[in-house]
Design an enzyme around this catalytic site. Structure first.
Site, mmCIF file in Angstrom:
data_model
loop_
_atom_site.group_PDB
_atom_site.id
_atom_site.type_symbol
_atom_site.label_atom_id
_atom_site.label_comp_id
_atom_site.label_asym_id
_atom_site.label_seq_id
_atom_site.Cartn_x
_atom_site.Cartn_y
_atom_site.Cartn_z
ATOM 1 N N ASP A 7 78.082 169.518 -87.145
ATOM 2 C CA ASP A 7 77.577 169.447 -88.558
ATOM 3 C C ASP A 7 78.698 168.366 -89.161
ATOM 4 O OD1 ASP A 7 76.080 169.823 -90.956
ATOM 5 O OD2 ASP A 7 77.654 171.183 -91.411
ATOM 6 N N ASP A 9 78.967 167.280 -93.031
ATOM 7 C CA ASP A 9 79.598 167.634 -94.048
ATOM 8 C C ASP A 9 80.199 169.055 -94.209
ATOM 9 O OD1 ASP A 9 78.477 165.403 -95.115
ATOM 10 O OD2 ASP A 9 76.804 166.116 -96.226
ATOM 11 N N THR A 50 72.829 166.820 -89.102
ATOM 12 C CA THR A 50 73.135 167.265 -90.341
ATOM 13 C C THR A 50 72.141 167.179 -91.172
ATOM 14 O OG1 THR A 50 74.474 166.123 -92.229
ATOM 15 C CG2 THR A 50 73.627 164.659 -90.377
ATOM 16 N N ASN A 51 71.900 168.088 -91.995
ATOM 17 C CA ASN A 51 70.859 168.133 -93.120
ATOM 18 C C ASN A 51 71.545 166.850 -94.154
ATOM 19 O OD1 ASN A 51 69.268 170.343 -91.868
ATOM 20 N ND2 ASN A 51 70.182 171.791 -93.549
ATOM 21 N N SER A 53 69.564 166.324 -97.291
ATOM 22 C CA SER A 53 68.433 166.351 -98.224
ATOM 23 C C SER A 53 68.551 165.565 -99.581
ATOM 24 C CB SER A 53 68.255 167.888 -98.652
ATOM 25 O OG SER A 53 69.469 168.361 -99.593
ATOM 26 N N ARG A 129 73.714 178.662 -92.386
ATOM 27 C CA ARG A 129 72.245 178.026 -91.805
ATOM 28 C C ARG A 129 72.758 177.204 -90.670
ATOM 29 N NH1 ARG A 129 72.686 175.112 -96.789
ATOM 30 N NH2 ARG A 129 73.659 173.267 -96.507
#
Length: 187
Positions: A7, A9, A50-51, A53, A129
């Site tokens: 991941d 962040d 990585t998300n 959004s 998550r």
């Protein structure tokens, strides 16, 4: 093929509840870039899932997103490392696709592209998550205590049974490299 997926962040760089929106806000977690370089130098290919959004919410644009990854790659190159690929989900949280974690889409897509079984891949994250996505993909979930990791460990202690937990990416990389070096060498 030795692969690790990270991941971003909270694992590679410091996280923020307000998102990392610009190069000026991007700061590596101490020791994370050196850990990635050590993994690369030990024969691992390192990928990111990585998300993001903030893209879908219009908080930053693709130029800002790319400049962060350019800086990441530049700093890694100076240390003898690199990220081999970056998968990201720009989905707005209110309209998630199968790629947005906790769904396993990014991890499964990377495994398919690399022609490996997801169950052979460790996925290092700092949030619940991330653990859910790894489990859904049947990858090996790893939790680090940086970013949201300490809070995740406290809130999900019972559900984390069987998940390896490390203080940070450097600690995990050291353990992974030591475990690989302990394996018998086939000539």
């Amino acid at each position: 093929m030795k692969i690790v997926i990270l991941d971003r962040d909270g694992v590679i760089n410091e996280d923020s509840p307000d998102y990392i929106k610009s190069l000026a806000e991007w700061r590596p977690v101490p020791g994370s870039l050196e850990a990635i370089a050590r993994l690369c130098q030990s024969g691992f290919r390192v990928f990111v899932a990585t998300n993001q959004s903030g893209l879908g919410q219009g908080l930053f644009d693709y130029d800002a997103f790319s400049s962060i990854h350019d800086r990441l790659q530049q700093q890694l190159a100076e240390l003898g490392g690199r990220i081999d690929g970056i998968a990201f989900a720009p989905d707005h949280p209110d309209a998630p696709t199968a790629m947005r974690k906790p769904a396993p889409g990014m991890l499964l897509d990377l495994a398919r592209r690399l022609n490996v079984s997801a169950d052979l891949i460790p996925f290092v994250g700092d949030s619940w998550r991330d653990i859910e996505a790894a489990r859904a993909a049947r990858a090996q979930p790893i939790l680090v205590r940086t970013g949201n990791g300490r809070r995740t460990e406290t809130r999900h202690q019972a559900e984390l049974r069987g998940v390896a937990v490390y203080d940070d990416l450097a600690a995990y990389a050291g353990a992974l490299i030591a475990a690989q070096q302990a394996l018998p060498q086939i000539s």
